[in-house]
Design a protein around this motif. Structure first.
Motif, PDB file in Angstrom:
ATOM      1  N   THR A 207       0.832  -1.195   0.000  1.00 33.07           N
ATOM      2  CA  THR A 207       0.000   0.000   0.000  1.00 33.07           C
ATOM      3  C   THR A 207       0.868   1.247   0.000  1.00 33.07           C
ATOM      4  O   THR A 207       2.018   1.221   0.460  1.00 33.07           O
ATOM      5  CB  THR A 207      -0.931   0.026   1.232  1.00 33.07           C
ATOM      6  N   ARG A 208       0.296   2.355  -0.509  1.00 31.68           N
ATOM      7  CA  ARG A 208       0.983   3.646  -0.435  1.00 31.68           C
ATOM      8  C   ARG A 208       0.497   4.455   0.767  1.00 31.68           C
ATOM      9  O   ARG A 208       0.955   5.576   0.982  1.00 31.68           O
ATOM     10  CB  ARG A 208       0.731   4.438  -1.725  1.00 31.68           C
ATOM     11  N   PRO A 212       3.777   7.343   1.063  1.00 27.36           N
ATOM     12  CA  PRO A 212       3.369   7.495  -0.341  1.00 27.36           C
ATOM     13  C   PRO A 212       4.530   7.733  -1.308  1.00 27.36           C
ATOM     14  O   PRO A 212       4.591   7.099  -2.365  1.00 27.36           O
ATOM     15  CB  PRO A 212       2.430   8.709  -0.308  1.00 27.36           C
ATOM     16  N   THR A 215       6.991   4.501  -1.564  1.00 25.98           N
ATOM     17  CA  THR A 215       6.382   3.326  -2.201  1.00 25.98           C
ATOM     18  C   THR A 215       6.066   3.606  -3.670  1.00 25.98           C
ATOM     19  O   THR A 215       6.114   2.689  -4.493  1.00 25.98           O
ATOM     20  CB  THR A 215       5.119   2.879  -1.442  1.00 25.98           C
ATOM     21  N   ALA A 216       5.779   4.847  -4.016  1.00 27.33           N
ATOM     22  CA  ALA A 216       5.566   5.186  -5.428  1.00 27.33           C
ATOM     23  C   ALA A 216       6.853   4.961  -6.213  1.00 27.33           C
ATOM     24  O   ALA A 216       6.836   4.450  -7.342  1.00 27.33           O
ATOM     25  CB  ALA A 216       5.107   6.632  -5.564  1.00 27.33           C
ATOM     26  N   GLN A 231      -0.135  -0.745  -6.028  1.00 27.51           N
ATOM     27  CA  GLN A 231      -0.416  -0.694  -4.597  1.00 27.51           C
ATOM     28  C   GLN A 231      -1.853  -0.205  -4.426  1.00 27.51           C
ATOM     29  O   GLN A 231      -2.335   0.599  -5.223  1.00 27.51           O
ATOM     30  CB  GLN A 231       0.578   0.254  -3.920  1.00 27.51           C
ATOM     31  N   SER A 273       4.686  -0.932   4.962  1.00 25.76           N
ATOM     32  CA  SER A 273       3.891  -0.449   3.819  1.00 25.76           C
ATOM     33  C   SER A 273       3.081  -1.558   3.156  1.00 25.76           C
ATOM     34  O   SER A 273       3.058  -1.709   1.933  1.00 25.76           O
ATOM     35  CB  SER A 273       4.781   0.272   2.803  1.00 25.76           C
TER      36      SER A 273
END
Length: 282
Positions: A207-208, A212, A215-216, A231, A273
């Protein structure tokens, strides 16, 4: 088990059934990157290069991978302890002991496990997944989760599992590699429909929500290496469990699902995450 030979620079090997397999060693594969994050040795230069790029933007990749594996162990022990004796593990990854069947059969020696993965190198190493207890059974099906019918219609699956009795369906760190175009929710709904009352869904998913930016950038690294990543938000991940009853503590960061003595209390949600949960079919 076959050994690599000199076809195309040693990228061919033989599977357990004697068939030749192209290991596609010239490109990174998510299963081999995960193996690298876990400290394994079944990975190659393209995998290590992509994994290094991922760790450059998300330094906790190893922490997240280990937390994910620990969640698989805890959830397997819990479900085997409740009497579930059949497991279908899709997106198995490269064998790393203790594997799911070792954990399940440690609780119930009669447990039966079917593993599936679409990575040819997992198939090449699948013999390590087949060392079952005498009372139990394990099998391996080479298949892709995006084709649930191929899994559900596999003779190997039906030889090993009885789909009229509860099955724990394990989709651990898999569905973020099924982008929206493949409609991950439809795939999971199809698999859930095939299982009887009392079955369980074990799922973890990137997940982001917690980190954010980092993880992007990880998603970009995977995409550049040839593996699309999607995600999802907590709400989108929660939809996978629709109609089934979540076990406590519900949908939480992976390391917060029933932590035990091996869970590092200093790990943060951002470092993981990912969300995880286990649900049971009414």
């Amino acid at each position: 088990m076959g050994h690599g030979n000199d076809h195309e620079g040693g990228t061919m090997t033989t599977g357990g059934d004697g068939a030749e397999i192209d290991l596609q060693l010239h490109r990174a594969h998510s299963a081999r990157m995960y193996d690298y994050f876990l400290g394994g040795t079944t990975n190659f230069a393209p995998d290590r290069e992509a994994a290094g790029q991922a760790m450059a933007v998300f330094p906790w990749a190893g922490t997240a991978a280990r937390a994910n594996r620990a969640f698989m162990h805890r959830s397997t022990r819990v479900l085997a302890g409740t009497g579930i004796a059949q497991f279908l593990d899709i997106g198995t990854g490269i064998p790393t002991s203790p594997n799911l069947h070792e954990v399940a059969q440690g609780v119930n020696p009669r447990a039966r496990v079917v593993y599936t993965d679409n990575d040819p190198i997992v198939y090449a190493h699948a013999q390590a997944l087949l060392h079952s207890t005498e009372q139990g059974r394990t099998a391996y099906v080479q298949a892709d989760v995006r084709d649930p019918e191929a899994i559900l219609n596999s003779p190997m699956l039906h030889d090993t599992l009885d789909l009229t009795r509860p099955v724990a369906l394990s989709l651990v760190a898999l569905l973020h590699f099924v982008p929206g175009s493949d409609d991950a929710h439809a795939v999971v709904d199809r698999l859930k429909r095939a299982l009887p009352s009392g079955s369980a869904l074990v799922l973890s998913h990137g997940t982001r929500d917690f980190a954010p930016a980092e993880t992007a950038r990880v998603a970009q690294v995977y995409t550049a290496a040839g593996t699309a990543v999607q995600q999802r938000t907590r709400e989108e991940i929660g939809r996978f469990f629709d109609g089934w009853r979540l076990l406590d503590p519900g949908l939480v960061a992976t390391h917060r699902w029933r932590p035990d003595g091996d869970t590092d209390p200093t790990v943060t949600d951002a470092q993981i995450s990912a969300y995880a949960a286990v649900a049971v079919k009414p």
